[in-house]
Motif scaffolding. Structure first.
Motif, PDB file in Angstrom:
ATOM      1  N   GLY A  22      28.146  70.751  -3.148  1.00 10.68           N
ATOM      2  CA  GLY A  22      26.645  70.207  -3.046  1.00 10.68           C
ATOM      3  C   GLY A  22      26.004  70.606  -1.590  1.00 10.68           C
ATOM      4  O   GLY A  22      24.797  70.313  -1.203  1.00 10.68           O
ATOM      5  N   ALA A  23      26.730  70.553  -0.555  1.00 10.09           N
ATOM      6  CA  ALA A  23      26.563  70.383   0.860  1.00 10.09           C
ATOM      7  C   ALA A  23      25.318  71.711   1.527  1.00 10.09           C
ATOM      8  O   ALA A  23      25.970  72.838   0.106  1.00 10.09           O
ATOM      9  N   THR A  24      24.971  71.679   1.968  1.00 12.85           N
ATOM     10  CA  THR A  24      24.028  73.239   2.993  1.00 12.85           C
ATOM     11  C   THR A  24      25.462  72.656   4.095  1.00 12.85           C
ATOM     12  O   THR A  24      25.878  72.057   4.904  1.00 12.85           O
ATOM     13  N   VAL A  25      25.782  75.218   3.848  1.00  6.71           N
ATOM     14  CA  VAL A  25      26.061  75.173   5.811  1.00  6.71           C
ATOM     15  C   VAL A  25      26.217  76.230   6.279  1.00  6.71           C
ATOM     16  O   VAL A  25      25.803  77.117   5.398  1.00  6.71           O
TER      17      VAL A  25
ATOM     18  N   SER B 159      13.122  90.307   9.109  1.00  6.41           N
ATOM     19  CA  SER B 159      12.453  88.951   8.493  1.00  6.41           C
ATOM     20  C   SER B 159      13.116  88.073   7.463  1.00  6.41           C
ATOM     21  O   SER B 159      12.979  87.138   7.628  1.00  6.41           O
ATOM     22  N   GLY B 160      14.803  88.756   7.675  1.00  6.26           N
ATOM     23  CA  GLY B 160      14.928  87.111   7.503  1.00  6.26           C
ATOM     24  C   GLY B 160      14.599  87.116   5.207  1.00  6.26           C
ATOM     25  O   GLY B 160      14.065  87.971   5.103  1.00  6.26           O
ATOM     26  N   ASN B 161      16.506  87.247   4.971  1.00 10.89           N
ATOM     27  CA  ASN B 161      16.159  87.363   3.072  1.00 10.89           C
ATOM     28  C   ASN B 161      16.792  86.157   1.958  1.00 10.89           C
ATOM     29  O   ASN B 161      17.441  85.666   3.223  1.00 10.89           O
ATOM     30  N   GLU B 162      16.639  86.457   1.474  1.00 11.75           N
ATOM     31  CA  GLU B 162      16.928  84.654   0.356  1.00 11.75           C
ATOM     32  C   GLU B 162      17.683  85.873  -0.571  1.00 11.75           C
ATOM     33  O   GLU B 162      17.422  86.385  -1.566  1.00 11.75           O
ATOM     34  N   ASP B 163      18.815  85.816  -1.374  1.00 14.10           N
ATOM     35  CA  ASP B 163      19.201  85.625  -2.027  1.00 14.10           C
ATOM     36  C   ASP B 163      20.054  84.429  -3.375  1.00 14.10           C
ATOM     37  O   ASP B 163      20.990  83.990  -3.336  1.00 14.10           O
ATOM     38  N   GLY B 164      18.833  83.397  -4.038  1.00 14.66           N
ATOM     39  CA  GLY B 164      19.610  82.365  -4.364  1.00 14.66           C
ATOM     40  C   GLY B 164      19.935  81.497  -3.982  1.00 14.66           C
ATOM     41  O   GLY B 164      18.978  81.242  -2.604  1.00 14.66           O
ATOM     42  N   ARG B 165      20.736  80.708  -3.305  1.00 15.43           N
ATOM     43  CA  ARG B 165      21.343  79.530  -2.681  1.00 15.43           C
ATOM     44  C   ARG B 165      21.423  79.978  -0.998  1.00 15.43           C
ATOM     45  O   ARG B 165      21.987  79.102  -0.590  1.00 15.43           O
ATOM     46  N   PHE B 166      21.491  81.949  -1.066  1.00 20.49           N
ATOM     47  CA  PHE B 166      21.834  81.933   0.398  1.00 20.49           C
ATOM     48  C   PHE B 166      20.693  82.873   1.177  1.00 20.49           C
ATOM     49  O   PHE B 166      20.544  83.128   0.437  1.00 20.49           O
ATOM     50  N   THR B 167      20.711  82.867   2.378  1.00 23.94           N
ATOM     51  CA  THR B 167      19.640  82.962   3.237  1.00 23.94           C
ATOM     52  C   THR B 167      20.694  83.286   4.646  1.00 23.94           C
ATOM     53  O   THR B 167      21.555  82.684   5.147  1.00 23.94           O
TER      54      THR B 167
ATOM     55  N   SER C 201      18.916  88.214  20.726  1.00 20.91           N
ATOM     56  CA  SER C 201      19.638  86.391  20.838  1.00 20.91           C
ATOM     57  C   SER C 201      20.994  87.942  20.418  1.00 20.91           C
ATOM     58  O   SER C 201      21.886  87.325  20.441  1.00 20.91           O
ATOM     59  N   GLN C 202      21.365  88.633  19.001  1.00 20.06           N
ATOM     60  CA  GLN C 202      22.386  89.151  19.041  1.00 20.06           C
ATOM     61  C   GLN C 202      22.492  88.614  18.513  1.00 20.06           C
ATOM     62  O   GLN C 202      24.363  88.584  18.318  1.00 20.06           O
ATOM     63  N   TYR C 203      22.373  87.758  16.946  1.00 17.55           N
ATOM     64  CA  TYR C 203      22.387  86.790  16.627  1.00 17.55           C
ATOM     65  C   TYR C 203      22.351  86.760  14.955  1.00 17.55           C
ATOM     66  O   TYR C 203      21.304  87.475  14.887  1.00 17.55           O
ATOM     67  N   ILE C 204      23.321  86.988  14.456  1.00 20.70           N
ATOM     68  CA  ILE C 204      23.092  86.658  12.125  1.00 20.70           C
ATOM     69  C   ILE C 204      23.391  85.286  12.156  1.00 20.70           C
ATOM     70  O   ILE C 204      24.417  84.994  12.423  1.00 20.70           O
ATOM     71  N   SER C 205      23.206  84.941  10.969  1.00 29.26           N
ATOM     72  CA  SER C 205      23.395  83.658  11.046  1.00 29.26           C
ATOM     73  C   SER C 205      23.151  83.928   8.630  1.00 29.26           C
ATOM     74  O   SER C 205      22.917  84.529   8.269  1.00 29.26           O
ATOM     75  N   LEU C 206      24.288  82.897   8.328  1.00 30.73           N
ATOM     76  CA  LEU C 206      24.172  83.095   7.481  1.00 30.73           C
ATOM     77  C   LEU C 206      24.455  81.437   6.905  1.00 30.73           C
ATOM     78  O   LEU C 206      24.734  80.501   6.754  1.00 30.73           O
ATOM     79  N   LEU C 207      22.914  81.121   5.701  1.00 33.70           N
ATOM     80  CA  LEU C 207      22.755  79.537   5.104  1.00 33.70           C
ATOM     81  C   LEU C 207      22.724  79.730   3.680  1.00 33.70           C
ATOM     82  O   LEU C 207      22.746  80.432   3.110  1.00 33.70           O
ATOM     83  N   ILE C 208      24.100  78.806   3.689  1.00 31.08           N
ATOM     84  CA  ILE C 208      24.383  78.255   1.869  1.00 31.08           C
ATOM     85  C   ILE C 208      24.357  77.102   1.796  1.00 31.08           C
ATOM     86  O   ILE C 208      24.638  76.485   2.124  1.00 31.08           O
TER      87      ILE C 208
END
Lengths: 111, 109
Positions: free
Chosen positions: B16-19, B53-61, B68-75
């Motif tokens: 249930g956490a966001t990471v 532009s950023g993209n989302e797939d269900g619980r994943f963004t 900044s040459q930076y990528i992130s993944l949010l669950i």
């Protein structure tokens, strides 16, 4: 049907021996790759072939020789195996340089 | 400096956490960006591509910051089945995908 299949899945061998790993893809992709994943889990590209032509060779020792008899197959032969060659070797394929489809990996242990 | 750098973790989170995972890349000419997922003793598989532009797939963004040459993944709303290693991947030239060392995620009950 397995899309990218490689054999064998496991190899255990002595230093100095020669071994081969075979890879076949049935996806109709033009490009195939060999990647090495070491004990620290880094995946590093070794070779890339496009339609049987070598396009990437990432400063891999000459003991490693890839062969692509046709665009569906890419084999890897390793001569004079060393302890540092122990790793998981992944074959992969892609079309138009997009998504990589990996095989299940071949785990090589050199004793 | 490594071409693609990730915090290796491990991240241990409850269900249930966001990471969030971060990744930086060194080659400003890099063309495409991806997140792959690798389960224990399995092959990597594409999780999602990353667009400016950023993209989302269900619980994943996924987000990309080229400046900044930076990528992130949010669950969001982590599931036990999300436990895996998440690999940041950058295409630096035709036919060459460079992988980060991966971030290990363990989701516990």
């Amino acid at each position: 049907d397995t899309a990218v299949s490689q054999t064998p899945k496991y190899l255990v061998t002595q230093m100095g021996n020669d071994k081969s790993i075979k890879c076949e893809q049935n996806l109709g992709h033009d490009t195939m790759y060999w990647y090495k994943q070491d004990s620290k889990k880094f995946l590093k590209i070794m070779f890339s072939y496009n339609n049987k032509e070598l396009i990437i060779n990432e400063t891999v020792p000459n003991r490693f020789s890839p062969k692509s008899p046709d665009k569906a197959h890419l084999n890897l032969h390793i001569n004079s195996l060393e302890l540092g060659d122990s790793a998981v070797y992944f074959c992969a394929s892609s079309q138009d340089d997009f998504e990589l489809f990996f095989g299940e990996g071949s785990r090589l242990t050199v004793l | 400096r490594k071409e693609v750098e990730q915090d290796p973790g491990p991240f241990n989170v409850p269900e249930g956490a966001t990471v969030a995972f971060n990744c930086t890349y060194s080659n400003s000419a890099s063309q495409s960006f991806f997140w792959y997922r690798q389960d224990c003793r399995k092959e990597p598989k594409l999780l999602m591509s990353v667009y400016s532009s950023g993209n989302e797939d269900g619980r994943f963004t996924a987000q990309l910051n080229r400046a900044s040459q930076y990528i992130s993944l949010l669950i969001r709303d982590s599931k036990l089945s999300d436990s895996a290693t998440y690999l940041c991947v950058v295409r630096t030239s035709y036919g060459k995908l460079t992988f980060g060392q991966g971030t290990i995620l363990t989701v516990h009950p």
